[in-house]
Write a protein that holds these residues in place. Sequence first.
Motif, PDB file in Angstrom:
ATOM      1  N   ALA A  57       0.829  -1.207   0.000  1.00 48.42           N
ATOM      2  CA  ALA A  57       0.000   0.000   0.000  1.00 48.42           C
ATOM      3  C   ALA A  57       0.860   1.253   0.000  1.00 48.42           C
ATOM      4  CB  ALA A  57      -0.932  -0.005   1.209  1.00 48.42           C
ATOM      5  N   GLN A  58       1.927   1.235   0.795  1.00 50.97           N
ATOM      6  CA  GLN A  58       2.816   2.391   0.858  1.00 50.97           C
ATOM      7  C   GLN A  58       3.548   2.599  -0.458  1.00 50.97           C
ATOM      8  OE1 GLN A  58       5.343   1.742   4.259  1.00 50.97           O
ATOM      9  NE2 GLN A  58       3.644   1.885   5.722  1.00 50.97           N
ATOM     10  N   ALA A  59       3.971   1.492  -1.081  1.00 49.09           N
ATOM     11  CA  ALA A  59       4.680   1.593  -2.365  1.00 49.09           C
ATOM     12  C   ALA A  59       3.773   2.179  -3.439  1.00 49.09           C
ATOM     13  CB  ALA A  59       5.193   0.221  -2.790  1.00 49.09           C
ATOM     14  N   SER A  60       2.511   1.726  -3.478  1.00 54.50           N
ATOM     15  CA  SER A  60       1.566   2.225  -4.473  1.00 54.50           C
ATOM     16  C   SER A  60       1.241   3.684  -4.228  1.00 54.50           C
ATOM     17  CB  SER A  60       0.294   1.375  -4.460  1.00 54.50           C
ATOM     18  OG  SER A  60       0.580   0.015  -4.754  1.00 54.50           O
ATOM     19  N   ALA A  61       1.062   4.060  -2.955  1.00 48.32           N
ATOM     20  CA  ALA A  61       0.770   5.449  -2.616  1.00 48.32           C
ATOM     21  C   ALA A  61       1.947   6.350  -2.934  1.00 48.32           C
ATOM     22  CB  ALA A  61       0.407   5.562  -1.141  1.00 48.32           C
ATOM     23  N   ALA A  62       3.167   5.861  -2.708  1.00 42.69           N
ATOM     24  CA  ALA A  62       4.363   6.657  -2.986  1.00 42.69           C
ATOM     25  C   ALA A  62       4.491   6.959  -4.470  1.00 42.69           C
ATOM     26  CB  ALA A  62       5.609   5.925  -2.483  1.00 42.69           C
ATOM     27  N   LYS A  63       4.177   5.995  -5.301  1.00 40.94           N
ATOM     28  CA  LYS A  63       4.254   6.209  -6.752  1.00 40.94           C
ATOM     29  C   LYS A  63       3.228   7.243  -7.201  1.00 40.94           C
ATOM     30  CE  LYS A  63       6.431   2.018  -8.495  1.00 40.94           C
ATOM     31  NZ  LYS A  63       7.091   1.683  -7.246  1.00 40.94           N
TER      32      LYS A  63
END
Length: 485
Positions: A57-63
Amino acid sequence: MCLGDDPTCAAFAEHRLRYRRDMEPERRAFLKSTFAATGGAAAMLAGGTTLVSPALAQASAAKSAAKGAGQTAHYLLPANADTVHWGYFSKSLKPQVEIDSGDFVTIETLTHHANDDAERMVKGDPGAESVFLWTKEKKGVARRGAGPDDAKLGPGGGLGVHICTGPVAIRGAEPGDVLEVRILDVAPRPSANPQFKGLAFGSNAAAWWGYHYKDLLTGDRPREVVTIYEIDATGRRDWARAAYSFRWPGVTDPNGVEHPTIDYPGLPVDHAKTTRNFEVLKGIRLPIRPHFGTMGLAPAEAEMVNSIPPSYTGGNIDNWRIGKGATMYYPVAVPGALFSVGDPHASQGDSELCGTAIECSLTGTFQFILHKKADLAGTSLESLDFPMIETAEDWVLSGFSYPNYLRDLGPDAQSAIFEKSSIDLAMRDAFRKMRQFLMHAQGLTEDEAISLMSIAVDFGITQVVDGNWGVHAIVKKAIFAERPA
C-alpha cells in the motif's frame, strides 16, 4: 423548486447536472475523510485483513505522490449515448475519463433490459432515453455487440448485450500490474417518471439462454417470461417485490425485423401486446443486494470481445458479492487498464438460473488503486492472473470453464466458448486457483491446502448462463486469525 429531482420541470436536465456539481465538493470531502484518510476500503475489512500488505500500500501510494497525485480527485461519469459501449469490451476504446491511482469515480450504469418496461425505466430520463433511442431513422447507440456490422439483427447481431459505461483509464497502468477497485457505494437509479417517484424498477427475464428453458413442466413449452420488480429508491426498504409479469409477446423492432425471442439487446416491448399478471409472487419479499454483473478491464487477445463470457480480466462474472464494500483485484492486460462497468443488478442468486437477475440501473462510486508489477514480488497479488473478490469477511476466487477462453480456444474462441463450457471444468479451475492462493498467499503446503478446502472452503455455482460458466470458491478470513503474519 426543482433540485434535480422533478422530471416534470422544463429544466430538469440542467437542474440535475447542477445538483451533482454542487454535491461534488461535499461528496469528495466525505470520501476523503471516510476512506482515503483511514487507508481506504481496507478500513472496512475485518481486522484490517486485506490482500494488500502495508508495504505494498505504501509503495503504491508513494508512486502516486511522485506523479503529483497526492491530492485525490473525484470524477462523475454519467451514462448516456456518448459514454457507453454496448455489448463488448475493446482495447481500442477511447477512455471517457483518465485518472490517477487513488482517484474516485462515480459511474452511472444502465440495465440493457430497461426497454422491457420503458414507462418505468426509460421515460423522462435523459441519459436512458439517449441510449435506448431507436427509430427507423436512428439508434442512440447503433453498435450493440461484438458481431459484424451487417448482421441481420443489427450491428453486433446481439453477440454481447451489456450496456457498459466507460472505459476509465488509469495513468501508468501497464500489462503485468494489478488494479484494485474498491466499491464504496451502490445506489439504485430512481425512475424519472413522476408517476413512480421514489421507486426504481428492474426486469428478470426467464429467457431462452436460461438453464431451465428446455426443462419446463407446465404450460406452453418453451416460453420466455419477464417479471418486473419494484425497488424503493429512497433506501428505506431493503427488499423488492414483483410488480407484474408477462409472456414475451414477440417484437417487431423499429427497423421491421421480427424477434420471436429475446435475441437482440434493447428491444422495445409494446405492452399493448402483452397480458400482465399483477398477481405474480404475491406476499413475497425479495432481499436486495445491489451489485454489478459486468465489471472489468479490456483483454489483450482480441480487438472486440463479446461482453457475455467472463474471462481473466473480469467482465460478466455475475457474482452478487461484487457490491458495496467489496474490493476487486484485476490483472492489467492493456495500457491504461481500461475499466468499464455495467449489467447492474438489484439482486441475484448464485447460478442466475433463468438467464438474468433483477436487471436494475445503478450508480456506483469506486476508488482505483494501481499496484505496479515491480512492487508485487513476495505479495499475495504477485501471481494474480484472474479476477478476485475481497469482502469484509471473505476471499472469493472466480473459477471459469476456461480461465482465458480467448487464448485457450483459438481463433474461434468467441463462438466455441458457448459450446464447450461445463461445471466440471469451472470447478476444476476454482479448485486450482484456491489451492494456489492458500499455498502462495497463506503459506500452506499442498496437503494442508487440500484438507482445508474440503472442510472450510465453500464452492458455489456463480452462473450457468454466460457462455463461460463459473464456480466460485469462498474462504473465510477468520480462520487465519491466529496464523502468524
